[in-house]
Design a protein around this motif. Structure first.
Motif, short mmCIF file in Angstrom:
data_model
loop_
_atom_site.label_atom_id
_atom_site.label_comp_id
_atom_site.label_asym_id
_atom_site.label_seq_id
_atom_site.Cartn_x
_atom_site.Cartn_y
_atom_site.Cartn_z
N MET A 165 0.86 -1.18 0.00
CA MET A 165 0.00 0.00 0.00
C MET A 165 0.90 1.23 0.00
O MET A 165 1.69 1.43 0.93
N PRO A 166 0.82 2.06 -1.04
CA PRO A 166 1.69 3.24 -1.12
C PRO A 166 1.56 4.13 0.12
O PRO A 166 0.45 4.43 0.58
N GLY A 167 2.70 4.51 0.68
CA GLY A 167 2.71 5.41 1.82
C GLY A 167 2.58 4.73 3.16
O GLY A 167 2.59 5.41 4.21
N TYR A 168 2.44 3.40 3.16
CA TYR A 168 2.26 2.67 4.42
C TYR A 168 3.23 1.48 4.48
O TYR A 168 3.54 0.85 3.46
N VAL A 180 -9.82 -0.61 10.19
CA VAL A 180 -10.05 -0.49 8.75
C VAL A 180 -9.40 0.81 8.28
O VAL A 180 -9.78 1.92 8.70
N LEU A 181 -8.41 0.64 7.43
CA LEU A 181 -7.61 1.76 6.95
C LEU A 181 -8.12 2.24 5.60
O LEU A 181 -8.28 1.46 4.66
N GLU A 182 -8.38 3.57 5.49
CA GLU A 182 -8.79 4.19 4.24
C GLU A 182 -7.64 5.10 3.81
O GLU A 182 -7.52 6.25 4.29
N PRO A 183 -6.75 4.62 2.93
CA PRO A 183 -5.53 5.37 2.63
C PRO A 183 -5.78 6.72 1.97
O PRO A 183 -4.96 7.63 2.11
N ALA A 184 -6.90 6.85 1.25
CA ALA A 184 -7.14 8.12 0.55
C ALA A 184 -7.21 9.29 1.52
O ALA A 184 -6.70 10.38 1.24
N GLY A 185 -7.81 9.11 2.67
CA GLY A 185 -7.91 10.17 3.66
C GLY A 185 -7.11 9.90 4.90
O GLY A 185 -7.21 10.64 5.89
N ASN A 186 -6.32 8.81 4.87
CA ASN A 186 -5.52 8.41 6.04
C ASN A 186 -6.39 8.29 7.30
O ASN A 186 -5.97 8.67 8.40
N GLN A 187 -7.59 7.78 7.09
CA GLN A 187 -8.53 7.59 8.18
C GLN A 187 -8.55 6.13 8.64
O GLN A 187 -8.42 5.21 7.83
N LEU A 188 -8.74 5.96 9.92
CA LEU A 188 -8.76 4.63 10.53
C LEU A 188 -10.08 4.47 11.27
O LEU A 188 -10.46 5.33 12.08
N GLU A 224 -1.44 10.81 11.01
CA GLU A 224 -0.59 11.82 10.38
C GLU A 224 0.72 11.17 9.91
O GLU A 224 1.00 10.00 10.19
N SER A 225 1.50 11.93 9.21
CA SER A 225 2.78 11.44 8.69
C SER A 225 3.66 10.92 9.82
O SER A 225 3.83 11.58 10.85
N GLY A 226 4.19 9.70 9.65
CA GLY A 226 5.11 9.10 10.62
C GLY A 226 4.43 8.43 11.80
O GLY A 226 5.12 7.87 12.67
N GLU A 227 3.09 8.48 11.89
CA GLU A 227 2.39 7.87 13.02
C GLU A 227 2.08 6.40 12.71
O GLU A 227 1.93 6.00 11.54
N SER A 228 1.98 5.61 13.76
CA SER A 228 1.80 4.16 13.59
C SER A 228 0.79 3.61 14.59
O SER A 228 0.47 4.26 15.60
N CYS A 235 0.97 -12.62 19.37
CA CYS A 235 0.62 -12.07 18.06
C CYS A 235 0.81 -10.55 18.09
O CYS A 235 0.40 -9.89 19.06
N LEU A 236 1.42 -10.01 17.05
CA LEU A 236 1.72 -8.58 16.97
C LEU A 236 1.52 -8.12 15.53
O LEU A 236 1.98 -8.78 14.59
N ALA A 237 0.81 -7.00 15.36
CA ALA A 237 0.64 -6.41 14.03
C ALA A 237 0.83 -4.90 14.15
O ALA A 237 0.14 -4.26 14.94
N CYS A 238 1.77 -4.37 13.37
CA CYS A 238 2.04 -2.94 13.38
C CYS A 238 1.91 -2.39 11.95
O CYS A 238 2.29 -3.06 10.98
N PHE A 239 1.37 -1.20 11.83
CA PHE A 239 1.34 -0.52 10.53
C PHE A 239 1.33 0.98 10.76
O PHE A 239 0.95 1.47 11.83
N GLY A 240 1.79 1.73 9.77
CA GLY A 240 1.83 3.17 9.93
C GLY A 240 2.24 3.88 8.66
O GLY A 240 2.67 3.26 7.67
N ARG A 241 2.08 5.21 8.71
CA ARG A 241 2.42 6.04 7.55
C ARG A 241 3.92 6.28 7.49
O ARG A 241 4.58 6.48 8.51
N VAL A 242 4.43 6.27 6.31
CA VAL A 242 5.83 6.61 6.10
C VAL A 242 5.97 8.13 6.28
O VAL A 242 5.14 8.91 5.80
N ARG A 243 6.99 8.55 7.04
CA ARG A 243 7.18 9.98 7.26
C ARG A 243 7.53 10.67 5.95
O ARG A 243 8.42 10.25 5.21
N ALA A 244 6.80 11.73 5.69
CA ALA A 244 7.00 12.46 4.43
C ALA A 244 8.32 13.23 4.45
O ALA A 244 8.74 13.71 5.50
#
Length: 604
Positions: free
Chosen positions: A384-387, A476-484, A531-535, A595-604
């Protein structure tokens, strides 16, 4: 030896072997493990499916047949209903009834609509499984199929008035083997010694399975003791105290009857580690007219204990005769005592062999289950671009009940889910497998995440998993608006690391009940913006409650500090968490699935 006077021989195990001899299968019957019960009056014998020839006792007033593990007779076939049919006993009569099964129950080829009476030889068919029903002392209705052995009357162990070997009992001789580990016959006639030695050497040495050992043992004894009418082997259930008739042999088929074995005699022999001989058991005062002896007028009986390598009594061998002219004597008893010593070695080895086989089969099944479970959880992270994404799963055993998944949804959305099924091991893994399919289905069908979790809960609750439940969280991640959009069903709240290093638990107020607690519970969702860089970190209690050797838990607080300690890319952050947990635990064994699952935005 004076008629009617008992002889006692103290028995200890020996270390000997032997070789193999052909069996008379018709007259020797080894009772399978599933018939390890007393006072069995009726049996179902498999004639098609499962293991043909396998027999199930019908013990209860109402015996339920079905797929559920708590049924009286468990039928492990997918088409069988959880509670499929029942056999009901009323006085001396048996009836068959269907319990509203999906595929019906058939009696002699006819679908039953109501309770139907059962008679000897009736065929009961449930899906692809077919059984013969036998009841009473003389089961009839033989199908004529020579591949299936007709059920014989099963011996039962009955309770008698307590008896004991009192000091007033007349004992003419006692041979104590407790101080010697060698195989001895003492004063037995040389020809008897040689014959017994050859029999035992030929019959027991190469027998591996317990069924083989017991069959060969009784066959050998009947060749040695030509006057014997009946022989039994009774064993104690491993890690238990229950006594179970495991093998029976009759000299003549027309002598067969529903044998009753005296619990008094068996306990005396096992407790004292003594082989006993009663030349006239029906009048032996030691047994105080034990009903099982008096009923059948046994004139001469020998019973010897089977003692294992640790000196524990595994069970007994009992031989008896009704012929007053050919009673057993002291030499016979010493032969039986020596045979029992060597037979105990073979029985113990056979039990260990079967235990090893079962263990290997279990390990093989668990390895396969582990492979299947690994196939149900993602092996790679989403693109997923940006994540960025990171996941980790480690079961406490070969299979476990923790679960994570990435579920692609419409409009480019992605659901990241983590769940923890109550319990551990195979049962939890099976529930996890069922849950994973339901989660993917409902998230694909229902666009509202809260409504999807509600449907998953209803499906799980109505599957009648009894006291089982699941804690579950979906982001549920919506990448277009970076909404969770987060929906929490009784799980630990996700931890969000903000750009300034603060770590907060989100959607705690909207958390609902675990799945399976209430089928009509209405779940709520919470919205979070990344936001950018948050996980975001999702985890199970195998992480937060990891324990060290001092009994201290890792805790959610330490996990939050670990996440907020340094700004790291998501993959490195996941690895950093695992390193910190392992450092905290040290060498203490893992006690829960992790069990561990991490995801986040790549810092711009």
């Amino acid at each position: 030896m004076v008629a009617g006077i008992p002889t006692v021989v103290r028995v200890k195990r020996c270390d000997r072997g032997g070789s193999q001899l052909a069996l008379d299968k018709r007259q020797t019957r080894v009772i399978p493990t599933h018939l390890e019960a007393m006072r069995v009056m009726a049996v179902l014998e498999v004639v098609k499916g499962m293991r043909p020839g396998q027999q199930f006792p019908v013990r209860a007033v109402r015996s339920v047949l079905g797929r559920h593990p708590e049924c009286d007779i468990v039928l492990e076939a997918g088409a069988v209903s959880r509670q499929h049919a029942a056999i009901v006993r009323e006085s001396d009569h048996y009836f068959l009834e269907d319990m509203g099964s999906r595929n019906g129950t058939f009696l002699n080829g006819n679908l039953i609509r109501k309770r139907e009476p059962l008679t000897n030889g009736d065929q009961v068919t449930i899906c692809d499984l077919a059984f013969k029903f036998f009841f009473g002392d003389d089961p009839s209705g033989d199908s004529g199929d020579t591949a299936v052995t007709r059920a014989s009357p099963l011996p039962s162990i009955v309770d008698d008035e307590p008896g004991h070997l009192s000091s007033s009992s007349s004992v003419t001789s006692k041979v104590d083997l407790s101080s010697s580990r060698s195989f001895q016959f003492y004063s037995v006639k040389p020809e008897e010694k040689l014959r017994a030695m050859l029999e035992i050497a030929q019959n027991l040495g190469k027998a591996l399975s317990l069924e083989e050992v017991l069959s060969k043992l009784l066959d050998s004894l009947f060749n040695v003791f030509l006057q014997a009418d009946r022989g039994f082997v009774i064993l104690k259930v491993p890690q238990g105290t229950q006594l179970v008739p495991k093998a029976v042999k009759y000299r003549r088929e027309d002598d067969e009857q529903a044998a009753r074995i005296s619990r008094t005699v068996v306990h005396e022999v096992m407790d004292r580690r003594e082989a006993i001989l009663s030349a006239d058991a029906a009048s032996d005062a030691r047994f105080e007219m034990a009903q099982s002896i008096a009923d059948f007028q046994i004139r001469s009986m020998m019973c010897a204990p089977l003692i294992d390598s640790d000196g524990n009594a595994l069970g007994v061998i009992q031989i008896d005769t009704l012929d007053q002219r050919s009673r057993f004597d002291q030499d016979d008893l010493q032969v039986l005592a020596s045979v029992a010593s060597q037979a105990a070695v073979a029985v113990e080895n056979a039990q260990l062999h079967e235990q090893a086989i079962r263990q290997k089969a279990l390990e093989r099944d668990l390895r396969l289950a582990h492979q299947v479970q690994q196939g149900l959880i993602p092996a790679t992270t989403p693109e997923m671009p940006g994540y960025h994404f990171f996941h980790f799963y480690d079961a406490a055993y070969q299979v476990g009940g923790d679960y994570y998944d990435y579920i692609p949804l419409a409009d480019g959305r992605l659901a990241v889910v983590v769940a923890d099924v109550s319990g551990k091991g195979v049962a939890a893994a099976l529930l996890m497998a069922k849950l994973s399919g339901d989660v993917r289905y409902w998230f694909a069908m229902e666009p509202d995440p809260a409504a999807a979790v509600g449907q998953i809960n209803q499906t799980f609750s109505r599957s009648n998993w009894e006291d089982r439940f699941v804690t579950f969280v979906a982001a549920v991640l919506e990448p277009a608006g970076n909404q969770l959009t987060i929906v929490n069903a009784g799980h630990m709240a996700p931890l969000v690391r903000r750009g300034n290093g603060d770590v907060t638990a989100v959607a705690e107020e909207q958390a609902g009940l675990p799945l399976g607690v209430s089928d009509d519970f209405s779940y709520e969702s919470a919205a979070v913006c990344l936001e950018s860089g948050e996980s975001v970190t999702l985890f199970t209690d195998g992480i937060s409650e990891a324990m060290n050797s001092g009994g201290h838990l890792y805790t959610i607080g330490r996990l939050a500090r670990c996440i907020g300690g340094a700004e790291l890319p998501v993959v490195e952050m996941g690895q950093h968490i695992l390193h910190d947990v392992r450092h905290f635990v040290g060498g203490h064994p893992q006690s829960d699935d992790m069990c561990l699952a991490c995801f986040g935005r790549v810092r711009a």
